[in-house]
Design an enzyme around this catalytic site. Sequence first.
Site, mmCIF file in Angstrom:
data_model
loop_
_atom_site.group_PDB
_atom_site.id
_atom_site.type_symbol
_atom_site.label_atom_id
_atom_site.label_comp_id
_atom_site.label_asym_id
_atom_site.label_seq_id
_atom_site.Cartn_x
_atom_site.Cartn_y
_atom_site.Cartn_z
ATOM 1 N N HIS A 257 7.948 -6.350 -8.017
ATOM 2 C CA HIS A 257 6.732 -5.691 -8.511
ATOM 3 C C HIS A 257 6.771 -5.662 -10.040
ATOM 4 C CE1 HIS A 257 3.238 -3.318 -8.723
ATOM 5 N NE2 HIS A 257 3.556 -2.287 -7.951
ATOM 6 N N ARG B 38 -7.242 -1.849 1.181
ATOM 7 C CA ARG B 38 -7.933 -0.745 1.862
ATOM 8 C C ARG B 38 -8.464 -1.154 3.232
ATOM 9 N NH1 ARG B 38 -9.664 0.060 -3.857
ATOM 10 N NH2 ARG B 38 -11.205 -1.526 -3.438
ATOM 11 N N ALA C 224 5.346 -0.323 -1.906
ATOM 12 C CA ALA C 224 6.321 -0.377 -2.990
ATOM 13 C C ALA C 224 7.491 0.542 -2.667
ATOM 14 C CB ALA C 224 5.652 0.030 -4.303
ATOM 15 N N GLY D 211 -10.135 -6.221 -4.139
ATOM 16 C CA GLY D 211 -11.520 -5.966 -3.793
ATOM 17 C C GLY D 211 -12.203 -7.071 -3.015
ATOM 18 N N ASN E 215 0.752 -3.503 -12.462
ATOM 19 C CA ASN E 215 0.199 -2.148 -12.365
ATOM 20 C C ASN E 215 0.841 -1.120 -13.291
ATOM 21 O OD1 ASN E 215 -1.535 -3.137 -10.477
ATOM 22 N ND2 ASN E 215 -0.567 -2.189 -8.711
ATOM 23 N N ARG F 151 4.690 -10.166 -8.307
ATOM 24 C CA ARG F 151 3.329 -9.645 -8.453
ATOM 25 C C ARG F 151 3.050 -9.317 -9.917
ATOM 26 N NH1 ARG F 151 -0.365 -4.742 -5.765
ATOM 27 N NH2 ARG F 151 -1.827 -6.218 -4.862
ATOM 28 N N ASN G 219 -2.481 2.845 -15.384
ATOM 29 C CA ASN G 219 -1.259 3.417 -15.963
ATOM 30 C C ASN G 219 -1.159 3.185 -17.467
ATOM 31 O OD1 ASN G 219 -0.173 4.740 -13.715
ATOM 32 N ND2 ASN G 219 0.752 2.857 -12.939
ATOM 33 N N LEU H 92 0.838 -1.203 0.000
ATOM 34 C CA LEU H 92 0.000 0.000 0.000
ATOM 35 C C LEU H 92 0.868 1.247 0.000
ATOM 36 C CD1 LEU H 92 -2.408 -1.326 2.748
ATOM 37 C CD2 LEU H 92 -3.102 -0.785 0.416
ATOM 38 N N THR H 93 0.920 1.918 -1.136
ATOM 39 C CA THR H 93 1.650 3.177 -1.218
ATOM 40 C C THR H 93 0.949 4.227 -0.367
ATOM 41 O OG1 THR H 93 2.588 2.686 -3.369
ATOM 42 C CG2 THR H 93 2.337 5.015 -2.822
ATOM 43 N N TYR I 214 3.973 -0.566 -14.089
ATOM 44 C CA TYR I 214 5.302 -0.055 -13.772
ATOM 45 C C TYR I 214 6.341 -0.768 -14.648
ATOM 46 C CZ TYR I 214 2.674 2.241 -10.136
ATOM 47 O OH TYR I 214 1.738 3.010 -9.491
#
Length: 360
Positions: free
Chosen positions: A172, A320, A53, A298, A175, A224, A232, A21-22, A177
Amino acid sequence: MFTPVKLGAIELKNRLVMAPLTRMRAVDGDVPNPLAKTYYAQRAGAGLIISEATQISPLAKGYPATPGIYSPEQTAAWREVVEAVHAKGGKIVAQLWHVGRISHSSLHPEQGVPEAPSAIAAAGQTYGADWKLHDYETPKAMTLDDIARLLKEFEAAAQNAKSAGFDGVEIHAANGYLLDQFLQDKTNHRTDQYGGSVENRLRLLGEVIDSVTKVFPSDRIGVRLSPYGSFNDMADSDPVGLFNAAIQKLNGYQLAYVHMIEPRSTSAGGNDQVNETAPITSEIFRAAYQGQFISAGGYDQAMGEAVLEAGLADAVAYGRLYISNPDLAERFKQGAPLNAYDRATFYGGAEVGYTDYPTL
């Protein structure tokens, strides 16, 4: 969910994982905030914590106030975090990160524009060092020398993670990156050995794993991935083919785990939309992977139990819910109500929305 499980060499007391969690709360020098010790220790009831990260070099940074793991000061601060988690009986791995093109030159003025597989700018805007939005810049296409340097940076970051006492590392490659940018053909237009065919696009991920295994045994390394993820400005012309090939490649490494993000959770930090029509990653790829599998995206408690019961995951990552419920495992176990999270305090700031959520 409350049975122990072994992910490679890492023994978990339960199957709840705190997702990376950034939080954008690092202090000068991209050193983890002193409050991070409290924040992570509060959440040590998880079977495994995956750190936020953590950039492997100055040029790997993509947002203001994210922590690094390339300097002695950063490593020392992470050591205090790890010791605090271990003192509470928790396990924690460091997520190693290079953002590639998802950055802005103001975040690394000495290194200049971001780097990526190809000189293709992402659509949209990102936060610069001034915490204001700027258009994405066209990145520099990485040379073979740049890639050789990158592999050394991953190895050095892994060495720092080991020095800090982490139980392992997560690479990582999700997402949108850098490593994901090499995987997917929307962002990788190279014509050398790192581009074109799926095999070539998978090459760098394999070389990064090889670099990190010089420091940690493969059974303390996770990877991951985010198939179908559009965050992104990502896409691939054949995601099933690409990520099945990625799984087959990863099968050769005896990793601690593969950690996949369900695309139904489309936000990756943005909003709370759930895409009900998205493919279910665990159903498509779990059977192909021969090792331990973490699913994220989620989940509530019932969905997490269901995916474990169905054998579609060995552990479930919560993001979250772990922000607002430091004792999430205990709440799940007791069937206790959950604290609501406050999205306005996710990024930046100090203890509010970070270390001040109540426990039972």
